[in-house]
Write a protein that holds these residues in place. Sequence first.
Motif, PDB file in Angstrom:
ATOM      1  N   ARG A   1       9.294  -1.632   2.725  1.00  0.00           N
ATOM      2  CA  ARG A   1       8.309  -1.976   1.501  1.00  0.00           C
ATOM      3  C   ARG A   1       8.672  -3.045   1.720  1.00  0.00           C
ATOM      4  NH1 ARG A   1      10.138   0.453  -2.252  1.00  0.00           N
ATOM      5  NH2 ARG A   1       8.384   1.418  -3.460  1.00  0.00           N
ATOM      6  N   GLN A   2       7.119  -3.783   1.226  1.00  0.00           N
ATOM      7  CA  GLN A   2       7.405  -5.200   0.981  1.00  0.00           C
ATOM      8  C   GLN A   2       7.868  -5.824  -0.173  1.00  0.00           C
ATOM      9  OE1 GLN A   2       3.269  -6.200   1.508  1.00  0.00           O
ATOM     10  NE2 GLN A   2       3.217  -7.409   3.406  1.00  0.00           N
ATOM     11  N   SER A   3       7.499  -4.396  -1.766  1.00  0.00           N
ATOM     12  CA  SER A   3       8.229  -4.912  -2.833  1.00  0.00           C
ATOM     13  C   SER A   3       9.734  -5.294  -2.464  1.00  0.00           C
ATOM     14  CB  SER A   3       8.164  -4.274  -3.549  1.00  0.00           C
ATOM     15  OG  SER A   3       8.703  -2.254  -3.185  1.00  0.00           O
TER      16      SER A   3
ATOM     17  N   SER B   1      -1.301   0.081   1.988  1.00  0.00           N
ATOM     18  CA  SER B   1      -0.349   0.059   0.790  1.00  0.00           C
ATOM     19  C   SER B   1      -1.069   0.669  -0.315  1.00  0.00           C
ATOM     20  CB  SER B   1      -2.154  -1.304   0.320  1.00  0.00           C
ATOM     21  OG  SER B   1      -1.884  -2.402   0.809  1.00  0.00           O
TER      22      SER B   1
ATOM     23  N   ASN C   1      -2.070   2.012  -3.384  1.00  0.00           N
ATOM     24  CA  ASN C   1      -3.077   1.562  -3.968  1.00  0.00           C
ATOM     25  C   ASN C   1      -4.277   2.555  -3.389  1.00  0.00           C
ATOM     26  OD1 ASN C   1      -4.108   1.070  -2.378  1.00  0.00           O
ATOM     27  ND2 ASN C   1      -4.364  -1.344  -2.675  1.00  0.00           N
TER      28      ASN C   1
ATOM     29  N   CYS D   1       0.039  -0.339  -6.985  1.00  0.00           N
ATOM     30  CA  CYS D   1       0.404   0.484  -6.255  1.00  0.00           C
ATOM     31  C   CYS D   1       1.728   1.641  -7.782  1.00  0.00           C
ATOM     32  CB  CYS D   1       1.289  -0.451  -5.569  1.00  0.00           C
ATOM     33  SG  CYS D   1       0.424  -2.044  -4.230  1.00  0.00           S
TER      34      CYS D   1
ATOM     35  N   TYR E   1      -0.632 -11.414   0.487  1.00  0.00           N
ATOM     36  CA  TYR E   1      -1.505 -10.888   1.886  1.00  0.00           C
ATOM     37  C   TYR E   1      -1.076 -11.333   2.619  1.00  0.00           C
ATOM     38  CZ  TYR E   1      -3.582  -8.674   5.577  1.00  0.00           C
ATOM     39  OH  TYR E   1      -4.216  -8.232   7.013  1.00  0.00           O
TER      40      TYR E   1
ATOM     41  N   GLU F   1       2.174  -1.879   2.166  1.00  0.00           N
ATOM     42  CA  GLU F   1       2.676  -2.756   1.719  1.00  0.00           C
ATOM     43  C   GLU F   1       2.520  -2.794  -0.242  1.00  0.00           C
ATOM     44  OE1 GLU F   1      -0.807  -5.167   4.075  1.00  0.00           O
ATOM     45  OE2 GLU F   1       0.972  -5.384   5.483  1.00  0.00           O
ATOM     46  N   ASP F   2       3.474  -2.954  -1.030  1.00  0.00           N
ATOM     47  CA  ASP F   2       3.234  -3.086  -1.681  1.00  0.00           C
ATOM     48  C   ASP F   2       4.121  -4.062  -2.660  1.00  0.00           C
ATOM     49  OD1 ASP F   2       5.308  -2.958  -1.436  1.00  0.00           O
ATOM     50  OD2 ASP F   2       6.516  -1.440  -2.493  1.00  0.00           O
TER      51      ASP F   2
ATOM     52  N   ASP G   1       1.492  -5.666  -4.941  1.00  0.00           N
ATOM     53  CA  ASP G   1       0.668  -5.527  -6.585  1.00  0.00           C
ATOM     54  C   ASP G   1       1.544  -4.430  -7.179  1.00  0.00           C
ATOM     55  OD1 ASP G   1      -1.338  -5.270  -7.936  1.00  0.00           O
ATOM     56  OD2 ASP G   1      -3.387  -5.001  -6.761  1.00  0.00           O
TER      57      ASP G   1
ATOM     58  N   GLU H   1       1.994   6.467  -2.289  1.00  0.00           N
ATOM     59  CA  GLU H   1       3.051   6.481  -1.025  1.00  0.00           C
ATOM     60  C   GLU H   1       3.200   7.179  -0.955  1.00  0.00           C
ATOM     61  OE1 GLU H   1       7.024   4.219   0.011  1.00  0.00           O
ATOM     62  OE2 GLU H   1       6.195   3.483  -1.912  1.00  0.00           O
TER      63      GLU H   1
END
Length: 300
Positions: A74-76, A10, A12, A49, A203, A42-43, A45, A54
């Motif tokens: 990228r999850q977002s 992530s 963050n 993040c 998650y 895994e972004d 949040d 990144e």
Amino acid sequence: MPPVFRFAPSPNGYLHLGHAYSALLNFDLAQQSGGRFLLRIEDIDGTRCRPEFEAAIYEDLAWLGIAWETPVRRQSEHFAAYREAIDRLQADGLIYPSFESRAEIARLVAEREARGAWPRDPDGAPLYPGTAKSLTEDERGRLMEQGAPYALRLDMAAACARAGDLHWREQGEGPAGETGDVAARPQAWGNVILARKETPTSYHLSVVIDDALQGVTEVVRGTDLFWSTSVHRLLQDLLGLPAPAYRHHRLIPDDAGNKLSKSTRATGLRELRAAGASPADIRRLIGLPPFCGGQPASPP
């Protein structure tokens, strides 16, 4: 088909020695087996993040000698896939909204603990104590129309009744030496959150969907996530997703013996590199053997 490994940090904070161990172990195992190595960001949040973190992930991993396939997931960028899974679970009657704030939940837990012990999940957090599951559809609809914040929770009892007994194949070792065929215990987590009003995933949900969509066959990660696998196996069963093999590895502790944090500057890869450390030094610090003849030696 070759095995597929992944490293999924992530953004963050900056990577530390614990991340280096997990990333290098995944990369080494992929190299040894003739498999593939994927990087996933895994972004989900959006408040924690940041783009600079990144960018630092790519920089640190490349410095370590790790190469990954592109494009990076990228999850977002994939909220629609997670929302589709939520819709499926909702249609099956397996999730419900809860409307209590974190402060209200803390108060409810305190009230229950005043009357005796209140159960906690494997991470030590108290299980959800609220009664939102008993709200009528009209009551839920009215709260949503009013714009009330909410979390979508898995109805754990209903989900476990539908799935039955579940297991996973553990190629590493759990906190108490668990290995081989491990029985999943998702009920120990209570009615976990799968999404929130402002974020259509969590998650637990996104990791199982991503692993399935990316064809991941080997999940290699720290023992701090060992019992989370119980929830992941449950969601895989409910959503009809394949179950990869799991290998949980030891954690890299700090000088006090605690789990590393992204705020621990002494073990940050950027700080160590600035102090003159080499990639070979990092492998030595985390207890991984050096590369031999261009290929990684067997990890411990």
